[in-house]
Design an enzyme around this catalytic site. Structure first.
Site, mmCIF file in Angstrom:
data_model
loop_
_atom_site.group_PDB
_atom_site.id
_atom_site.type_symbol
_atom_site.label_atom_id
_atom_site.label_comp_id
_atom_site.label_asym_id
_atom_site.label_seq_id
_atom_site.Cartn_x
_atom_site.Cartn_y
_atom_site.Cartn_z
ATOM 1 N N LEU A 33 25.028 31.369 41.459
ATOM 2 C CA LEU A 33 25.170 32.438 40.467
ATOM 3 C C LEU A 33 25.004 33.831 41.066
ATOM 4 O O LEU A 33 24.218 34.045 41.978
ATOM 5 C CB LEU A 33 24.151 32.225 39.344
ATOM 6 C CG LEU A 33 24.300 30.896 38.606
ATOM 7 C CD1 LEU A 33 23.246 30.793 37.498
ATOM 8 C CD2 LEU A 33 25.699 30.733 38.016
ATOM 9 N N GLU A 35 25.964 38.353 39.944
ATOM 10 C CA GLU A 35 25.986 39.299 38.822
ATOM 11 C C GLU A 35 27.172 39.074 37.881
ATOM 12 O O GLU A 35 27.089 39.401 36.695
ATOM 13 C CB GLU A 35 25.997 40.741 39.332
ATOM 14 C CG GLU A 35 24.620 41.262 39.717
ATOM 15 C CD GLU A 35 23.633 41.296 38.542
ATOM 16 O OE1 GLU A 35 24.009 41.756 37.451
ATOM 17 O OE2 GLU A 35 22.486 40.864 38.721
ATOM 18 N N HIS A 37 28.463 36.124 36.971
ATOM 19 C CA HIS A 37 28.011 35.083 36.039
ATOM 20 C C HIS A 37 26.971 35.642 35.074
ATOM 21 O O HIS A 37 27.000 35.358 33.876
ATOM 22 C CB HIS A 37 27.350 33.928 36.802
ATOM 23 C CG HIS A 37 28.240 33.209 37.763
ATOM 24 N ND1 HIS A 37 28.023 33.212 39.124
ATOM 25 C CD2 HIS A 37 29.340 32.443 37.565
ATOM 26 C CE1 HIS A 37 28.944 32.468 39.719
ATOM 27 N NE2 HIS A 37 29.759 31.994 38.797
ATOM 28 N N GLN A 148 37.093 37.651 33.065
ATOM 29 C CA GLN A 148 38.441 38.178 33.338
ATOM 30 C C GLN A 148 38.793 38.034 34.822
ATOM 31 O O GLN A 148 39.953 37.996 35.203
ATOM 32 C CB GLN A 148 38.494 39.658 32.907
ATOM 33 C CG GLN A 148 39.781 40.405 33.245
ATOM 34 C CD GLN A 148 40.991 39.861 32.489
ATOM 35 O OE1 GLN A 148 40.838 39.232 31.446
ATOM 36 N NE2 GLN A 148 42.172 40.085 33.032
HETATM 37 P P1 AMP Z 1 32.762 29.995 38.590
HETATM 38 O O1 AMP Z 1 31.324 29.641 38.815
HETATM 39 O O2 AMP Z 1 33.401 30.678 39.750
HETATM 40 O O3 AMP Z 1 33.565 28.844 38.040
HETATM 41 O O4 AMP Z 1 32.768 31.087 37.445
HETATM 42 C C1 AMP Z 1 32.174 30.832 36.189
HETATM 43 C C2 AMP Z 1 32.585 31.914 35.229
HETATM 44 O O5 AMP Z 1 32.145 33.185 35.714
HETATM 45 C C3 AMP Z 1 34.111 32.023 35.058
HETATM 46 O O6 AMP Z 1 34.422 32.234 33.697
HETATM 47 C C4 AMP Z 1 34.449 33.226 35.897
HETATM 48 O O7 AMP Z 1 35.618 33.898 35.455
HETATM 49 C C5 AMP Z 1 33.228 34.080 35.712
HETATM 50 N N1 AMP Z 1 33.093 35.041 36.817
HETATM 51 C C6 AMP Z 1 33.065 34.762 38.139
HETATM 52 N N2 AMP Z 1 32.990 35.897 38.866
HETATM 53 C C7 AMP Z 1 32.996 36.921 37.970
HETATM 54 C C8 AMP Z 1 32.960 38.344 38.088
HETATM 55 N N3 AMP Z 1 32.896 38.953 39.268
HETATM 56 N N4 AMP Z 1 32.994 39.077 36.951
HETATM 57 C C9 AMP Z 1 33.057 38.477 35.728
HETATM 58 N N5 AMP Z 1 33.087 37.139 35.564
HETATM 59 C C10 AMP Z 1 33.060 36.373 36.657
#
Ligand code: AMP
Length: 283
Positions: A33, A35, A37, A148
């Site tokens: 995790l 920022e 997330h 996004q």
């Molecule tokens: P992940 O753990 O990469 O599957 O991401 C989990 C959720 O966090 C997904 O909905 C991603 O789009 C979101 N997420 C990941 N990185 C960012 C970021 N830099 N800004 C906003 N949301 C993010």
């Protein structure tokens, strides 16, 4: 905060919350995790109770030669962060429980899943939509929060929820960036110092496109060419794709009119990074 590892236990918790008329919030993640997330978690905390954060490195969304085995995993550190955010439940199931052998049922959003990232990652979105459906069935969220940052994923999840009449509201939260503009990603951990500096080409290319559109350029080909030229000046970078599309249908647009989604995937060394910007052309 309770860490829940059994699917059956999570189902019992969700049932009880729904019996009490509570609106469950869900933030699906793969852990490691950061920022980005946590921005979803904070939004979830402000709108829903109880709030569930799932942590599951979903094998089904990784291709054969992708980074599933080396994807960063640190449940203790993640749990400590989530406790500080006031999360109620961390749902961290084992892969064997989520995909019992044999496993034969897939959720596929056709068309949208084959474009953009789907070209180089053909089974990726099938893995995403299947695991999100499973998480929704287990957690039964009234609201689920996505970023996004993964624009195509957001569009596909919205389409799935609409097509399958899933009773969950989807909230998309803005992309969180580091001070130099680079979108925060768990995969940024793979980058060495030189690669991390090179990773700024993604956001630079997006901002070039944004400036061109603000300056009156409307031809997608010329905008994409300028982005490619900029990225080619960075020796550590090579482009997977650049797309300028309608933000809902993900269909390429030849001419920019209204709001468009500009998205790209770029390899920095061996690490594939994605980023995007929604840009509006003045009428
Ligand atoms: P992940 O753990 O990469 O599957 O991401 C989990 C959720 O966090 C997904 O909905 C991603 O789009 C979101 N997420 C990941 N990185 C960012 C970021 N830099 N800004 C906003 N949301 C993010």
């Amino acid at each position: 905060m309770e860490i829940v590892q059994r699917v059956s236990h999570m189902i019992a918790i969700s049932k009880e919350a729904i019996r009490r008329n509570q609106a469950i919030g869900l933030v699906p993640t793969m852990g490691a995790l950061h920022e980005g997330h946590l921005s979803l978690v904070r939004k979830g905390r402000s709108l829903t109770n109880p709030l569930v954060v799932s942590i599951f490195v979903n094998p089904a969304q990784f291709g054969k030669n992708e980074d599933f085995s080396r994807y960063p995993r640190d449940l203790d550190a993640d749990a400590a962060l989530l406790k500080l955010e006031g999360v109620d439940f961390v749902f961290a199931p084992a892969a064997e429980e989520m995909y019992m052998d044999p496993f034969a049922t897939w959720v596929v959003v056709e068309g949208l899943s084959q474009r953009m990232c789907g070209v180089s990652r053909p089974d990726h979105f099938r893995g995403v939509t299947t695991v999100v459906t499973k998480l929704f069935n287990i957690v039964r969220p009234a609201v689920a929060f996505f970023g996004q940052k993964d624009a195509q994923q957001s569009v596909i999840v919205r389409r799935m929820v609409q097509d399958l009449n899933i009773d969950t509201e989807i909230v998309i939260c803005p992309t969180v960036r580091d001070a130099d503009g680079v979108a925060i990603s768990s995969r940024n951990r793979y980058l060495n110092a030189e690669e991390r500096r090179a990773a700024t080409v993604l956001v630079s290319a997006l901002r070039t496109a944004e400036r061109m559109i603000a300056g009156g350029e409307r031809t997608s080909r010329r905008i994409a060419d300028a982005m490619i030229q900029l990225i080619q000046r960075e020796p550590l970078a090579h482009v997977d794709y650049i797309s300028i599309t309608d933000g809902h249908s993900l269909q390429p647009v030849a001419e920019v009119a209204g709001a468009v989604l500009i998205a790209l995937a770029v390899f920095i060394g061996k690490t594939r990074l994605i980023d995007n910007l929604m840009v509006s052309a003045a009428a």
